[in-house]
Motif scaffolding. Structure first.
Motif, PDB file in Angstrom:
ATOM      1  N   THR A  14      -7.104 -30.283  38.018  1.00 22.00           N
ATOM      2  CA  THR A  14      -8.185 -30.917  38.772  1.00 22.00           C
ATOM      3  C   THR A  14      -8.662 -32.137  37.985  1.00 22.00           C
ATOM      4  N   ASP A  15      -9.472 -32.962  38.616  1.00 20.94           N
ATOM      5  CA  ASP A  15     -10.050 -34.096  37.894  1.00 20.94           C
ATOM      6  C   ASP A  15     -10.843 -33.604  36.691  1.00 20.94           C
ATOM      7  N   ALA A  16     -11.536 -32.479  36.863  1.00 27.51           N
ATOM      8  CA  ALA A  16     -12.340 -31.932  35.764  1.00 27.51           C
ATOM      9  C   ALA A  16     -11.461 -31.537  34.582  1.00 27.51           C
ATOM     10  N   SER A  17     -10.336 -30.884  34.840  1.00 28.64           N
ATOM     11  CA  SER A  17      -9.476 -30.448  33.734  1.00 28.64           C
ATOM     12  C   SER A  17      -8.787 -31.615  33.043  1.00 28.64           C
ATOM     13  N   ARG A  18      -8.606 -32.718  33.733  1.00 31.17           N
ATOM     14  CA  ARG A  18      -8.031 -33.914  33.112  1.00 31.17           C
ATOM     15  C   ARG A  18      -9.075 -34.697  32.332  1.00 31.17           C
ATOM     16  N   SER A  19     -10.332 -34.251  32.401  1.00 28.46           N
ATOM     17  CA  SER A  19     -11.434 -34.959  31.739  1.00 28.46           C
ATOM     18  C   SER A  19     -12.124 -34.111  30.677  1.00 28.46           C
ATOM     19  N   PHE A  20     -11.487 -33.022  30.219  1.00 28.62           N
ATOM     20  CA  PHE A  20     -12.094 -32.186  29.181  1.00 28.62           C
ATOM     21  C   PHE A  20     -12.445 -33.038  27.966  1.00 28.62           C
ATOM     22  N   ASP A  21     -13.585 -32.713  27.340  1.00 26.56           N
ATOM     23  CA  ASP A  21     -13.951 -33.417  26.108  1.00 26.56           C
ATOM     24  C   ASP A  21     -13.463 -32.614  24.903  1.00 26.56           C
ATOM     25  N   LYS A  22     -13.658 -33.166  23.725  1.00 23.77           N
ATOM     26  CA  LYS A  22     -13.125 -32.570  22.504  1.00 23.77           C
ATOM     27  C   LYS A  22     -13.634 -31.144  22.292  1.00 23.77           C
ATOM     28  N   GLU A  23     -14.901 -30.887  22.581  1.00 30.35           N
ATOM     29  CA  GLU A  23     -15.469 -29.554  22.387  1.00 30.35           C
ATOM     30  C   GLU A  23     -14.856 -28.542  23.363  1.00 30.35           C
TER      31      GLU A  23
END
Length: 119
Positions: A14-23
């Motif tokens: 998903t767009d969200a999973s492609r935008s995970f941050d370092k944490e």
């Protein structure tokens, strides 16, 4: 130190999973038992890029999955087998159906010169 076999179901990204941050990425890798594998970089190719000191066999059981490398990628379909050895990579399900992949990881060790270069 041995071997590991896992059968993973990788759901479509998903767009969200492609935008995970370092944490978020750190928590995901810690949950998989390998907190040090992540090579996350804000400008990286994929947030789940990682490298392990293993020889890995990936056997696609169903669906379609793409392996991303630093400068290339390969799409695998049911029945395909991929062998990779310590490369920086990530898995991306760009399709609409889950992909099931059997991973067999054989413990290895980087050559001393490579280990120094990677930090």
């Amino acid at each position: 130190r041995g071997s590991v076999i896992r059968i993973n179901t990788l759901v479509p990204e998903t767009d969200a999973s492609r935008s995970f941050d370092k944490e978020q990425v750190a928590k995901l890798f810690a949950g998989m038992g390998n907190a040090t594998a992540s090579t996350y970089a804000a400008e990286g190719r994929h947030p789940m890029m990682h490298r392990t000191e293993t020889v890995d066999y990936a056997i696609v059981l169903s669906g379609e999955i793409t392996m991303l490398l630093d400068d290339s990628e390969v799409t695998l379909r049911a029945g395909d087998v991929l062998v990779q050895c310590g490369t920086n990579h990530a898995w991306s399900n760009r399709g609409t159906e889950p992909a099931r992949v059997a991973f067999i990881l054989l413990d290895g060790q980087y050559e001393p010169g490579l280990k120094e270069k990677l930090g």
